[in-house]
Design a protein around this motif. Structure first.
Motif, PDB file in Angstrom:
ATOM      1  N   ILE A 158     -28.309  51.796   8.472  1.00  0.00           N
ATOM      2  CA  ILE A 158     -28.916  51.350   7.429  1.00  0.00           C
ATOM      3  C   ILE A 158     -28.508  50.460   6.587  1.00  0.00           C
ATOM      4  CG2 ILE A 158     -30.667  51.875   5.499  1.00  0.00           C
ATOM      5  CD1 ILE A 158     -31.299  54.485   6.857  1.00  0.00           C
ATOM      6  N   HIS A 159     -28.561  49.195   6.721  1.00  0.00           N
ATOM      7  CA  HIS A 159     -27.958  48.308   5.852  1.00  0.00           C
ATOM      8  C   HIS A 159     -28.516  47.948   4.525  1.00  0.00           C
ATOM      9  CE1 HIS A 159     -25.756  44.924   4.571  1.00  0.00           C
ATOM     10  NE2 HIS A 159     -26.076  43.812   5.090  1.00  0.00           N
TER      11      HIS A 159
ATOM     12  N   LEU B 178     -22.119  42.718  10.547  1.00  0.00           N
ATOM     13  CA  LEU B 178     -22.604  43.949  10.670  1.00  0.00           C
ATOM     14  C   LEU B 178     -23.471  43.901  12.032  1.00  0.00           C
ATOM     15  CD1 LEU B 178     -23.282  45.293   7.302  1.00  0.00           C
ATOM     16  CD2 LEU B 178     -22.074  46.481   8.629  1.00  0.00           C
ATOM     17  N   VAL B 179     -24.205  42.932  12.036  1.00  0.00           N
ATOM     18  CA  VAL B 179     -25.184  42.743  13.396  1.00  0.00           C
ATOM     19  C   VAL B 179     -24.446  42.777  14.519  1.00  0.00           C
ATOM     20  CG1 VAL B 179     -26.923  41.067  14.379  1.00  0.00           C
ATOM     21  CG2 VAL B 179     -27.248  42.137  11.930  1.00  0.00           C
ATOM     22  N   GLU B 180     -23.306  41.715  14.454  1.00  0.00           N
ATOM     23  CA  GLU B 180     -22.620  41.282  15.868  1.00  0.00           C
ATOM     24  C   GLU B 180     -21.711  42.750  16.124  1.00  0.00           C
ATOM     25  OE1 GLU B 180     -22.020  36.563  14.643  1.00  0.00           O
ATOM     26  OE2 GLU B 180     -20.364  38.077  14.156  1.00  0.00           O
ATOM     27  N   ALA B 181     -21.324  43.421  15.185  1.00  0.00           N
ATOM     28  CA  ALA B 181     -20.567  44.455  15.372  1.00  0.00           C
ATOM     29  C   ALA B 181     -21.619  45.438  16.046  1.00  0.00           C
ATOM     30  CB  ALA B 181     -19.812  45.034  14.350  1.00  0.00           C
ATOM     31  N   ALA B 182     -22.837  45.449  15.576  1.00  0.00           N
ATOM     32  CA  ALA B 182     -23.840  46.817  15.970  1.00  0.00           C
ATOM     33  C   ALA B 182     -24.285  46.395  17.307  1.00  0.00           C
ATOM     34  CB  ALA B 182     -25.113  46.626  15.147  1.00  0.00           C
ATOM     35  N   GLU B 183     -24.430  44.992  17.733  1.00  0.00           N
ATOM     36  CA  GLU B 183     -24.714  44.496  19.168  1.00  0.00           C
ATOM     37  C   GLU B 183     -23.686  45.034  20.020  1.00  0.00           C
ATOM     38  OE1 GLU B 183     -27.235  40.299  18.602  1.00  0.00           O
ATOM     39  OE2 GLU B 183     -24.996  40.302  18.796  1.00  0.00           O
ATOM     40  N   GLU B 184     -22.535  45.222  19.686  1.00  0.00           N
ATOM     41  CA  GLU B 184     -21.462  45.823  20.688  1.00  0.00           C
ATOM     42  C   GLU B 184     -21.791  47.128  20.981  1.00  0.00           C
ATOM     43  OE1 GLU B 184     -17.510  44.721  19.414  1.00  0.00           O
ATOM     44  OE2 GLU B 184     -18.061  42.717  19.469  1.00  0.00           O
ATOM     45  N   ILE B 185     -22.392  48.101  20.037  1.00  0.00           N
ATOM     46  CA  ILE B 185     -22.574  49.312  20.421  1.00  0.00           C
ATOM     47  C   ILE B 185     -23.955  49.780  20.516  1.00  0.00           C
ATOM     48  CG2 ILE B 185     -20.341  49.987  18.956  1.00  0.00           C
ATOM     49  CD1 ILE B 185     -21.964  50.819  16.473  1.00  0.00           C
ATOM     50  N   ASP B 186     -24.834  48.873  20.321  1.00  0.00           N
ATOM     51  CA  ASP B 186     -26.110  49.094  20.685  1.00  0.00           C
ATOM     52  C   ASP B 186     -26.944  49.847  19.771  1.00  0.00           C
ATOM     53  OD1 ASP B 186     -28.610  48.341  22.077  1.00  0.00           O
ATOM     54  OD2 ASP B 186     -28.234  49.648  23.565  1.00  0.00           O
ATOM     55  N   ALA B 187     -26.656  49.655  18.291  1.00  0.00           N
ATOM     56  CA  ALA B 187     -27.333  50.704  17.440  1.00  0.00           C
ATOM     57  C   ALA B 187     -28.617  50.239  17.063  1.00  0.00           C
ATOM     58  CB  ALA B 187     -26.412  50.639  16.044  1.00  0.00           C
ATOM     59  N   HIS B 188     -29.535  51.025  16.537  1.00  0.00           N
ATOM     60  CA  HIS B 188     -30.703  50.604  15.795  1.00  0.00           C
ATOM     61  C   HIS B 188     -30.367  50.434  14.535  1.00  0.00           C
ATOM     62  CE1 HIS B 188     -34.836  52.367  14.327  1.00  0.00           C
ATOM     63  NE2 HIS B 188     -34.921  51.089  14.441  1.00  0.00           N
ATOM     64  N   PHE B 189     -30.798  48.982  14.234  1.00  0.00           N
ATOM     65  CA  PHE B 189     -30.384  48.358  12.717  1.00  0.00           C
ATOM     66  C   PHE B 189     -31.601  48.145  12.043  1.00  0.00           C
ATOM     67  CE2 PHE B 189     -28.958  45.090   9.803  1.00  0.00           C
ATOM     68  CZ  PHE B 189     -27.448  45.330   9.970  1.00  0.00           C
ATOM     69  N   ILE B 190     -31.342  48.676  10.860  1.00  0.00           N
ATOM     70  CA  ILE B 190     -32.431  48.934   9.723  1.00  0.00           C
ATOM     71  C   ILE B 190     -31.783  48.026   8.317  1.00  0.00           C
ATOM     72  CG2 ILE B 190     -33.979  50.245   8.199  1.00  0.00           C
ATOM     73  CD1 ILE B 190     -33.384  52.566  10.412  1.00  0.00           C
ATOM     74  N   PHE B 191     -32.380  46.883   8.461  1.00  0.00           N
ATOM     75  CA  PHE B 191     -32.035  45.951   7.262  1.00  0.00           C
ATOM     76  C   PHE B 191     -32.880  45.981   5.993  1.00  0.00           C
ATOM     77  CE2 PHE B 191     -32.224  41.586   5.300  1.00  0.00           C
ATOM     78  CZ  PHE B 191     -30.975  41.391   4.839  1.00  0.00           C
ATOM     79  N   VAL B 192     -32.253  46.345   4.867  1.00  0.00           N
ATOM     80  CA  VAL B 192     -33.064  46.519   3.554  1.00  0.00           C
ATOM     81  C   VAL B 192     -33.546  44.969   2.887  1.00  0.00           C
ATOM     82  CG1 VAL B 192     -33.488  47.750   1.391  1.00  0.00           C
ATOM     83  CG2 VAL B 192     -32.456  48.630   3.154  1.00  0.00           C
ATOM     84  N   SER B 193     -34.544  44.474   2.833  1.00  0.00           N
ATOM     85  CA  SER B 193     -34.957  43.215   2.150  1.00  0.00           C
ATOM     86  C   SER B 193     -35.818  43.494   0.935  1.00  0.00           C
ATOM     87  CB  SER B 193     -35.513  42.396   3.351  1.00  0.00           C
ATOM     88  OG  SER B 193     -35.525  41.250   2.836  1.00  0.00           O
ATOM     89  N   THR B 194     -36.418  42.207   0.514  1.00  0.00           N
ATOM     90  CA  THR B 194     -36.928  41.961  -0.841  1.00  0.00           C
ATOM     91  C   THR B 194     -38.151  41.477  -0.906  1.00  0.00           C
ATOM     92  OG1 THR B 194     -36.615  41.386  -3.013  1.00  0.00           O
ATOM     93  CG2 THR B 194     -35.370  40.244  -1.126  1.00  0.00           C
ATOM     94  N   ASP B 195     -38.942  41.777  -2.040  1.00  0.00           N
ATOM     95  CA  ASP B 195     -40.209  41.002  -2.254  1.00  0.00           C
ATOM     96  C   ASP B 195     -39.801  39.546  -2.586  1.00  0.00           C
ATOM     97  OD1 ASP B 195     -38.877  42.099  -4.582  1.00  0.00           O
ATOM     98  OD2 ASP B 195     -41.033  41.705  -5.666  1.00  0.00           O
TER      99      ASP B 195
ATOM    100  N   LYS C  45     -32.264  46.631  18.441  1.00  0.00           N
ATOM    101  CA  LYS C  45     -33.325  47.386  18.501  1.00  0.00           C
ATOM    102  C   LYS C  45     -33.288  46.960  16.781  1.00  0.00           C
ATOM    103  CE  LYS C  45     -35.313  51.807  18.741  1.00  0.00           C
ATOM    104  NZ  LYS C  45     -35.400  53.234  19.136  1.00  0.00           N
ATOM    105  N   TRP C  46     -34.139  46.269  16.069  1.00  0.00           N
ATOM    106  CA  TRP C  46     -34.282  46.211  14.623  1.00  0.00           C
ATOM    107  C   TRP C  46     -35.445  46.477  13.859  1.00  0.00           C
ATOM    108  CZ3 TRP C  46     -37.931  42.804  12.446  1.00  0.00           C
ATOM    109  CH2 TRP C  46     -38.255  41.896  13.483  1.00  0.00           C
ATOM    110  N   ALA C  47     -35.522  46.893  12.617  1.00  0.00           N
ATOM    111  CA  ALA C  47     -36.456  47.228  11.612  1.00  0.00           C
ATOM    112  C   ALA C  47     -36.030  46.441  10.379  1.00  0.00           C
ATOM    113  CB  ALA C  47     -36.688  48.531  11.620  1.00  0.00           C
ATOM    114  N   ILE C  48     -36.966  45.816   9.735  1.00  0.00           N
ATOM    115  CA  ILE C  48     -36.627  45.256   8.339  1.00  0.00           C
ATOM    116  C   ILE C  48     -37.459  46.029   7.379  1.00  0.00           C
ATOM    117  CG2 ILE C  48     -36.957  43.383   6.695  1.00  0.00           C
ATOM    118  CD1 ILE C  48     -36.259  41.664   9.364  1.00  0.00           C
ATOM    119  N   ALA C  49     -37.052  46.865   6.397  1.00  0.00           N
ATOM    120  CA  ALA C  49     -37.817  47.336   5.227  1.00  0.00           C
ATOM    121  C   ALA C  49     -37.710  46.735   4.131  1.00  0.00           C
ATOM    122  CB  ALA C  49     -37.159  48.888   4.946  1.00  0.00           C
ATOM    123  N   ARG C  50     -38.678  45.875   3.563  1.00  0.00           N
ATOM    124  CA  ARG C  50     -38.862  45.193   2.433  1.00  0.00           C
ATOM    125  C   ARG C  50     -39.196  46.079   1.298  1.00  0.00           C
ATOM    126  NH1 ARG C  50     -42.249  40.398   5.129  1.00  0.00           N
ATOM    127  NH2 ARG C  50     -40.399  39.357   6.243  1.00  0.00           N
ATOM    128  N   THR C  51     -38.740  45.804   0.225  1.00  0.00           N
ATOM    129  CA  THR C  51     -39.168  46.576  -1.149  1.00  0.00           C
ATOM    130  C   THR C  51     -39.163  45.665  -2.272  1.00  0.00           C
ATOM    131  OG1 THR C  51     -38.925  48.668  -2.049  1.00  0.00           O
ATOM    132  CG2 THR C  51     -36.756  47.189  -1.719  1.00  0.00           C
TER     133      THR C  51
END
Length: 305
Positions: free
Chosen positions: A73-74, A102-119, A158-164
């Motif tokens: 969770i970034h 972070l994304v490039e390093a996460a690709e190497e280990i195949d993690a589920h990446f959750i990015f916190v974004s904004t309105d 495998k990614w998700a974006i949580a905007r807040t």
């Protein structure tokens, strides 16, 4: 017994980071790896802390490769909108380059990446907005978060974006104020305050944003989710609700508009979120602004005791 999945949190010393770590430890479903710049400022135990400068590509790669988290969770970012406008290079490094590393390093280990974004990726002509709304930022901060989103979407992950929107809360060892504390303290001191009535937001309790991110992690879902509070309010209305809750003098709150303020960065006028997708797919149920004030007021008392 099955081994727990490991979850890595960036920005763990910040407001959202602290709430994420606390909730994850309480729930006990994941092995929690908290990371942040410098020493650990988190209270409690039940997690591992690693000091990590996410703007250092080598460090990011080394930590992720060693720790092998299943979920990331970034949440770390430079979020002060005016500072971002005035110090664009630092903001770009914190919000775009760090996300890329972070994304490039996460690709190497195949993690589920959750990015916190904004309105603030939206221009603010209309709100509340759902996940299909077209972004068009009016300030540099919003631009960097939109670039971060693009990096995540273009990845092999495998990614998700949580905007807040307008996150508020109280955390350990953080002096950052928020609208509730500012209104409460100003009115208690008998100060008159100017509050804008032409901006609309969905104020979000930090605990609720943490809960939304954790639901995304637990369910392993992908895509964009709008995670905010359920209300659609102006800062002036937020100030009124706060004054009413604490039984303070509402006549000290003076209505103004955005044109009266000189700020380095433009603000979108109308954002706020429609959160139906998160409600239906995640079972996300945030607190109303009034209920959130009640939670904060208990936390204020606890922090002082």
């Amino acid at each position: 017994m099955a081994t727990k999945k490991k979850i890595l949190i960036t920005g763990a010393n910040g407001l959202l980071g602290q709430k994420l770590v606390q909730k994850l430890v309480e729930e006990g479903e994941f092995e929690v790896l908290a990371t942040g710049r410098g020493p650990c400022r988190l209270p409690g135990e039940g997690f591992k802390y690693v000091s990590l400068d996410i703007e250092n590509e080598k460090s990011v790669r080394a930590v992720l490769s060693k720790e092998q988290p299943s979920v990331i969770i970034h949440g770390a970012a430079m979020t002060n909108v005016d500072t971002c406008e005035l110090h664009q290079e630092a903001c770009y490094s914190a919000n775009v380059l760090a996300t890329k590393y972070l994304v490039e390093a996460a690709e190497e280990i195949d993690a589920h990446f959750i990015f916190v974004s904004t309105d603030f990726i939206f221009e603010g002509d209309e709100g509340p907005l759902d996940e299909m709304a077209a972004p068009n930022p009016v300030n540099f901060y919003g631009q960097t978060k939109l670039e971060g989103e693009a990096i995540v979407k273009d990845s092999k992950l495998k990614w998700a974006i949580a905007r807040t929107v307008l996150v508020f809360g109280i955390a350990h060892d953080l002096s950052r104020s928020n609208i509730v504390l500012w209104v409460k303290e100003s009115l208690e001191a008998g100060k008159e305050i100017q509050v804008v009535d032409d901006q609309f937001r969905s104020p979000t309790l930090a605990e609720d944003l943490a809960e939304g991110c954790i639901l995304i992690a637990k369910k392993g879902v992908e895509g964009i989710y709008h995670i905010s509070g359920p209300d659609f309010l102006t800062p002036y209305q937020m100030a009124q609700i706060t004054a009413e809750y604490f039984d303070l003098d509402e006549s000290l709150i003076k209505k103004t508009d955005s044109n009266k303020f000189t700020q380095a960065a433009r603000r979108p006028l109308k954002t706020g979120f429609i959160i139906e997708k998160a409600r239906k797919q995640l079972g996300y149920e945030p607190k109303t602004f009034r209920t959130a004030i009640g939670i904060l007021s208990k936390q204020i008392i606890l922090a002082r005791s």
